[in-house]
Design a protein around this motif. Structure first.
Motif, short mmCIF file in Angstrom:
data_model
loop_
_atom_site.label_atom_id
_atom_site.label_comp_id
_atom_site.label_asym_id
_atom_site.label_seq_id
_atom_site.Cartn_x
_atom_site.Cartn_y
_atom_site.Cartn_z
N SER A 50 0.83 -1.20 0.00
CA SER A 50 0.00 0.00 0.00
C SER A 50 0.87 1.25 0.00
O SER A 50 1.74 1.40 0.85
N PRO A 57 -10.59 6.05 -3.06
CA PRO A 57 -11.49 5.39 -2.11
C PRO A 57 -10.92 5.33 -0.69
O PRO A 57 -9.71 5.23 -0.52
N PRO A 59 -11.61 3.60 3.38
CA PRO A 59 -10.34 4.00 4.00
C PRO A 59 -9.15 3.34 3.32
O PRO A 59 -9.34 2.52 2.43
N ILE A 60 -7.96 3.73 3.77
CA ILE A 60 -6.75 3.05 3.29
C ILE A 60 -6.61 1.76 4.11
O ILE A 60 -6.64 1.80 5.35
N LEU A 61 -6.53 0.67 3.40
CA LEU A 61 -6.68 -0.63 4.08
C LEU A 61 -5.38 -1.35 4.38
O LEU A 61 -5.33 -2.22 5.26
N GLY A 62 -4.33 -1.02 3.66
CA GLY A 62 -3.08 -1.77 3.78
C GLY A 62 -2.59 -1.94 5.22
O GLY A 62 -2.30 -3.07 5.65
N PRO A 126 -2.56 -4.97 -2.14
CA PRO A 126 -3.91 -4.57 -2.52
C PRO A 126 -4.12 -4.96 -3.98
O PRO A 126 -3.17 -5.35 -4.66
N GLU A 127 -5.36 -4.84 -4.43
CA GLU A 127 -5.60 -5.07 -5.86
C GLU A 127 -5.88 -3.71 -6.50
O GLU A 127 -6.82 -3.02 -6.12
N TYR A 128 -5.02 -3.34 -7.44
CA TYR A 128 -5.22 -2.12 -8.22
C TYR A 128 -5.44 -2.54 -9.68
O TYR A 128 -4.52 -3.09 -10.31
N ASN A 129 -6.61 -2.29 -10.19
CA ASN A 129 -6.93 -2.67 -11.57
C ASN A 129 -6.57 -4.13 -11.87
O ASN A 129 -5.88 -4.43 -12.85
N HIS A 130 -7.00 -4.99 -10.99
CA HIS A 130 -6.81 -6.43 -11.13
C HIS A 130 -5.34 -6.84 -11.10
O HIS A 130 -5.00 -7.93 -11.56
N TYR A 158 -5.92 -8.20 -0.50
CA TYR A 158 -7.13 -7.64 0.10
C TYR A 158 -7.71 -6.61 -0.86
O TYR A 158 -7.03 -6.12 -1.78
N SER A 159 -8.98 -6.30 -0.63
CA SER A 159 -9.60 -5.23 -1.41
C SER A 159 -10.81 -4.72 -0.65
O SER A 159 -11.25 -5.32 0.34
N ALA A 160 -11.30 -3.61 -1.15
CA ALA A 160 -12.53 -3.06 -0.56
C ALA A 160 -13.74 -3.79 -1.11
O ALA A 160 -14.83 -3.72 -0.54
N GLY A 161 -13.57 -4.48 -2.21
CA GLY A 161 -14.69 -5.16 -2.87
C GLY A 161 -14.78 -6.62 -2.50
O GLY A 161 -14.14 -7.10 -1.56
N ARG A 167 -7.22 -11.65 -7.97
CA ARG A 167 -6.53 -11.54 -9.27
C ARG A 167 -5.12 -11.01 -9.08
O ARG A 167 -4.16 -11.47 -9.71
C1 FMN Z 1 -6.04 2.68 -8.47
C2 FMN Z 1 -7.02 1.75 -7.80
C3 FMN Z 1 -7.44 0.63 -8.45
C4 FMN Z 1 -8.30 -0.26 -7.82
N1 FMN Z 1 -8.66 -1.43 -8.46
C5 FMN Z 1 -9.35 -2.37 -7.79
C6 FMN Z 1 -9.56 -3.65 -8.37
O1 FMN Z 1 -9.13 -3.95 -9.44
N2 FMN Z 1 -10.24 -4.57 -7.64
C7 FMN Z 1 -10.74 -4.29 -6.39
O2 FMN Z 1 -11.34 -5.16 -5.77
N3 FMN Z 1 -10.55 -3.06 -5.82
C8 FMN Z 1 -9.86 -2.11 -6.47
N4 FMN Z 1 -9.63 -0.89 -5.91
C9 FMN Z 1 -10.17 -0.62 -4.58
C10 FMN Z 1 -9.22 -1.13 -3.52
O3 FMN Z 1 -9.55 -2.46 -3.21
C11 FMN Z 1 -9.30 -0.31 -2.24
O4 FMN Z 1 -9.18 1.06 -2.53
C12 FMN Z 1 -8.23 -0.70 -1.25
O5 FMN Z 1 -8.42 0.07 -0.11
C13 FMN Z 1 -6.81 -0.49 -1.80
O6 FMN Z 1 -5.83 -0.78 -0.84
P1 FMN Z 1 -5.07 0.39 -0.07
O7 FMN Z 1 -6.15 1.13 0.69
O8 FMN Z 1 -4.10 -0.28 0.83
O9 FMN Z 1 -4.44 1.27 -1.10
C14 FMN Z 1 -8.78 0.01 -6.51
C15 FMN Z 1 -8.34 1.17 -5.87
C16 FMN Z 1 -7.46 2.03 -6.49
C17 FMN Z 1 -6.96 3.23 -5.73
#
Ligand code: FMN
Length: 257
Positions: A50, A57, A59-62, A126-130, A158-161, A167
């Motif tokens: 993270s 989005p 909160p910040i989850l890392g 985290p997952e960023y754009n898969h 982990y993810s927010a979704g 992936r």
């Molecule tokens: C650039 C970006 C891309 C993201 N892409 C995905 C995604 O592909 N799949 C998903 O489930 N969540 C996605 N998210 C939502 C993240 O799961 C969520 O923001 C999470 O908190 C990210 O971890 P972080 O807070 O440690 O940065 C994305 C968020 C960001 C900022």
């Protein structure tokens, strides 16, 4: 616990030796299962992914996930010897192995020393754009496989979704494999991590759900332990770099004839 470069990834003060002892005494597994008790403490380097400082989005989850994983490792009696924070490295310009020994920047050398001394690794993405965090991959790309190889790793996503970063986790597998720290088969995926952990990495979920999370985490960490201990013991008998030397000049040294 030692933090390399930045403590932002966990957002907490380093644990003192006393608090590590308390963690050992309070651990949920260390004395409760015979198999765990036979494994001595593994030095584990946790590599976080993270890099965000602001939402949305939110909160910040890392940091929450990293705290939970670190305390799970500690409660099994292991030592989190370093937590590597991707925001402490610039984008790759020159990897560690490209420097002459005396010119390696101190921060980079500190990370290299921690990686080399580790018995095993946990990569938290985290997952960023898969995809996995580019910051985490940037850390990995700074170091040669000889620091990582013949040691196991575990992947946490982990993810927010609702998919928990699966992936991203799968995309991380070949990268860790290429570095020689083969990932164990069980992974930890945390969907909607904001509803599972609070900012301190403590459970928000209650009752049975907590035990389910701990059991799920234990499956992965017990695989990491098994392989970590096995590798450590076997290394005392057979030097892996004798049987499979690291290439010294160029990757072509491993080419097919
Ligand atoms: C650039 C970006 C891309 C993201 N892409 C995905 C995604 O592909 N799949 C998903 O489930 N969540 C996605 N998210 C939502 C993240 O799961 C969520 O923001 C999470 O908190 C990210 O971890 P972080 O807070 O440690 O940065 C994305 C968020 C960001 C900022």
């Amino acid at each position: 616990m030692r933090y390399i470069i930045s403590q932002r990834s966990l957002g907490r003060q380093p644990l003192t030796p006393l608090s590590i002892c308390v963690a050992l005494l309070c651990c949920r597994h260390f004395s409760s299962t015979a198999t765990t008790a036979t494994v001595s403490a593994l030095k584990t380097v946790v590599i976080t992914g993270s890099t965000r400082t602001e939402g949305p989005p939110r909160p910040i989850l890392g940091p929450r996930v990293a705290r939970y994983i670190c305390s799970s490792l500690e409660s099994r009696g292991h030592v989190v010897s370093a937590v590597l924070d991707p925001s402490s490295l610039l984008l790759l310009e020159k990897p560690h192995f490209a420097y002459s020994k005396r010119q390696v920047p101190p921060k980079l050398q500190e990370m290299a020393d921690a990686l080399e001394a580790a018995d095993c690794y946990v990569a938290i993405t985290p997952e960023y754009n898969h995809a996995p965090s580019p910051g985490l991959i940037n850390i990995l790309n700074h170091f040669g496989s000889s620091l990582f190889s013949f040691k196991p790793s575990a992947i946490v996503s982990y993810s927010a979704g609702q998919w928990g970063g699966t992936r991203a986790a799968h995309a991380l597998r070949p990268i860790l494999s290429e570095l020689g720290c083969l990932p164990v088969s069980a992974m930890i995926h945390v969907p909607q991590a904001q509803d599972v952990f609070d900012e301190q990495g403590n459970f928000i979920v209650v009752g049975d759900e907590q035990q389910q999370w701990d059991a799920y985490t234990d499956r992965c960490l017990s695989q990491l332990e098994w392989w970590g201990e096995a590798a450590r013991q076997h290394k005392q008998r057979v030097d892996p770099f004798q049987v499979s030397p690291a290439f010294t000049k160029s990757p072509t040294q491993r080419n097919a004839p």
